[in-house]
Design a protein around this motif. Structure first.
Motif, mmCIF file in Angstrom:
data_model
loop_
_atom_site.group_PDB
_atom_site.id
_atom_site.type_symbol
_atom_site.label_atom_id
_atom_site.label_comp_id
_atom_site.label_asym_id
_atom_site.label_seq_id
_atom_site.Cartn_x
_atom_site.Cartn_y
_atom_site.Cartn_z
ATOM 1 N N ALA A 139 1.419 11.861 -6.973
ATOM 2 C CA ALA A 139 2.601 12.260 -7.855
ATOM 3 C C ALA A 139 3.327 13.396 -6.708
ATOM 4 O O ALA A 139 4.120 13.513 -6.761
ATOM 5 N N GLY A 140 2.164 14.145 -6.131
ATOM 6 C CA GLY A 140 2.686 15.385 -5.430
ATOM 7 C C GLY A 140 3.249 15.434 -4.054
ATOM 8 O O GLY A 140 3.645 16.023 -3.818
ATOM 9 N N LEU A 141 3.333 14.015 -4.132
ATOM 10 C CA LEU A 141 4.019 13.928 -2.697
ATOM 11 C C LEU A 141 5.181 13.393 -3.034
ATOM 12 O O LEU A 141 5.863 13.168 -2.446
ATOM 13 N N ILE A 146 5.754 11.605 4.858
ATOM 14 C CA ILE A 146 4.689 10.673 4.739
ATOM 15 C C ILE A 146 4.370 10.469 6.129
ATOM 16 O O ILE A 146 5.162 9.375 6.338
ATOM 17 N N CYS A 147 3.111 10.485 6.868
ATOM 18 C CA CYS A 147 3.715 9.944 8.125
ATOM 19 C C CYS A 147 2.298 9.287 8.280
ATOM 20 O O CYS A 147 1.629 8.316 7.101
ATOM 21 N N ALA A 148 3.207 7.769 8.890
ATOM 22 C CA ALA A 148 2.916 6.588 9.086
ATOM 23 C C ALA A 148 2.899 5.759 9.695
ATOM 24 O O ALA A 148 3.151 6.095 10.945
ATOM 25 N N LEU A 149 2.031 4.570 10.360
ATOM 26 C CA LEU A 149 2.152 4.385 11.897
ATOM 27 C C LEU A 149 3.026 2.962 11.362
ATOM 28 O O LEU A 149 2.928 2.537 10.526
ATOM 29 N N GLU A 155 2.175 1.242 5.974
ATOM 30 C CA GLU A 155 3.385 1.615 5.574
ATOM 31 C C GLU A 155 4.001 0.799 4.581
ATOM 32 O O GLU A 155 4.259 0.726 4.081
ATOM 33 N N ARG A 156 3.457 -0.903 5.168
ATOM 34 C CA ARG A 156 4.536 -1.592 4.478
ATOM 35 C C ARG A 156 3.667 -1.501 2.781
ATOM 36 O O ARG A 156 4.512 -1.938 1.764
ATOM 37 N N THR A 157 2.521 -1.178 2.924
ATOM 38 C CA THR A 157 2.097 -1.096 1.670
ATOM 39 C C THR A 157 2.559 -0.046 0.866
ATOM 40 O O THR A 157 3.299 0.768 -0.449
ATOM 41 N N LEU A 158 2.316 1.435 1.006
ATOM 42 C CA LEU A 158 3.329 2.013 1.152
ATOM 43 C C LEU A 158 4.303 2.145 0.086
ATOM 44 O O LEU A 158 4.791 2.582 -0.823
ATOM 45 N N ARG A 159 5.131 2.058 1.043
ATOM 46 C CA ARG A 159 6.383 1.102 0.144
ATOM 47 C C ARG A 159 6.762 0.721 -0.956
ATOM 48 O O ARG A 159 7.102 0.869 -1.851
ATOM 49 N N GLY A 166 7.363 4.068 -8.384
ATOM 50 C CA GLY A 166 8.034 5.216 -8.728
ATOM 51 C C GLY A 166 8.488 6.651 -8.723
ATOM 52 O O GLY A 166 8.882 7.616 -8.600
ATOM 53 N N ILE A 167 8.221 6.840 -7.356
ATOM 54 C CA ILE A 167 7.838 7.824 -6.295
ATOM 55 C C ILE A 167 8.446 8.020 -5.380
ATOM 56 O O ILE A 167 8.215 7.308 -4.271
#
Lengths: 336, 41
Positions: A139-141, A146-149, A155-159, A166-167
């Motif tokens: 939640a602190g992010l 955020i850096c991703a490849l 990257e897809r999972t991050l999204r 809801g972050i």
């Protein structure tokens, strides 16, 4: 008559060729030689490898399987492949009999005609942050960079995961691993996200600032890293499964490289089953009764292998790779 | 699938069944158990 002979000869060759594929273990025994592949996961993102370099861990599992078969690892040759597809092709064509460090999927299994053994490492997507950032949880992010490849599965999972939680965040997409590592190390981004093994490997190369970086507790998904072998030889499959299991069982029983010889006199059931007083597992696979004792004497138990090859070099705690009794997922099969 | 597995467990083995088994290790890895899904790719 010569024609009939030729037909018989050709027929015999076909039977022989298919038998070699079906009987991997027998062919290894006959040749008194095993070729085992590991995966180095080259730094450059190639669209296939998401894990860090786990080839040292893979080599120990290769060694364990060779010792289970031969009693020692003198007849083992290890080939290090730059990425999974090269190792899988070598497996398919018969150049190697075993590959360690594969990401299992149904499509990979059918495409290469292979089967998978039990996980030797549980990877998961994580976040690497600087201690100085004061960020201690996902939640602190919120609203951070955020850096991703670029275009990588993480990257897809991050999204997906950040949307679900809801972050909101900003993305810095990198086309090269080295570029992303540099951005994380100089704290250009608040966090880097990738598979834990890859982030840990990158962090180990931060040198002076390695100890300034820590993982957030959250994990997205779970990606096991497993052995693979050509489909069709049940005994070889069982051998791989129970060899990995023996390494985990040894850790669960406190049996190490150094005390395995002395442990031969133990009278508890699980130690007796593991170390050869109970022949059932050895007999099923056609192995020497003390095969597991020899494996442990050669490589140490799973925890020892993990620490030597992965935990130590990458400053990685056991996490998901701890025994199931200690909060992880490593779970031995019964040795009976 | 998560819901489905959870429902199956509770009905056949868990608190809704005569066996009244707690989930224990048979719960999702994200909640401290051993159950996890393989990648679907």
């Amino acid at each position: 008559m010569p024609r009939i002979f030729l037909i018989l000869l050709v027929g015999a060759l076909f039977v022989h060729a298919s038998a070699v594929h079906a009987q991997t273990l027998e062919s290894i025994r006959a040749a008194h030689h095993m070729e085992c592949g590991t995966v180095a996961s080259a730094d450059d993102w190639n669209g296939e490898d998401v894990h860090g370099n786990l080839s040292a861990l893979g080599a120990e599992v290769c060694r364990a399987v060779a010792v289970a078969i031969f009693g020692d690892a003198d007849n083992l040759k290890i080939q290090v492949f730059p990425a999974e597809p090269e190792a899988l092709n070598a497996l398919k064509t018969g150049t190697i009999q075993l590959a360690i460090g594969i990401s299992p999927s149904a499509s990979t299994a059918t495409h290469f005609g292979i089967a998978f053994g039990p996980p030797v490492f549980y990877d998961s997507q994580r976040f690497l942050v600087s201690k100085r950032s004061g960020i201690t949880e996902l939640a602190g992010l919120r609203d951070k960079l955020i850096c991703a490849l670029d275009m990588s599965p993480p990257e897809r999972t991050l999204r997906d995961e950040m949307t679900a939680r809801g972050i909101p965040y900003a993305l810095q997409a990198h086309s090269e691993q080295g570029e992303m590592d540099a951005a994380v190390a100089v704290r250009r981004c608040a966090a880097g996200t990738a598979m834990e093994s890859r982030l840990a490997q990158s962090r180990a190369n931060f040198h002076a600032v390695t100890s300034d970086f820590v993982f957030l507790p959250e994990r997205f998904g779970l990606d096991p890293v497993v052995p693979a072998y050509r489909y069709g030889d049940q005994k070889f499959g069982l051998l791989i499964e129970w060899t990995v299991s023996a390494l985990i069982e040894a850790e669960a029983l406190g049996i190490t490289k150094d005390n395995v010889a002395a442990a031969a006199i133990r009278e508890d059931m699980r130690a007796e089953q593991l170390l050869g007083h109970d022949f059932a597992t050895a007999q099923a696979m056609g192995l020497a009764h003390n095969w597991a004792a020899k494996v442990i004497a050669a490589t140490g138990n799973y925890g020892e292998i993990f620490q030597r090859t992965t935990g130590g070099p990458y400053h990685l705690d056991r996490g998901l790779n701890a025994l199931w009794t200690q909060g992880g997922l490593m779970c031995p099969l019964p040795m009976r | 699938m998560i819901t489905a597995n959870n429902q199956l467990f509770e009905r056949d083995l868990g608190l809704d069944s005569p066996m009244k088994l707690p989930r224990g290790p048979t719960i999702l890895w994200t909640r401290g158990g051993l159950m996890y899904a393989l990648p679907m790719r």
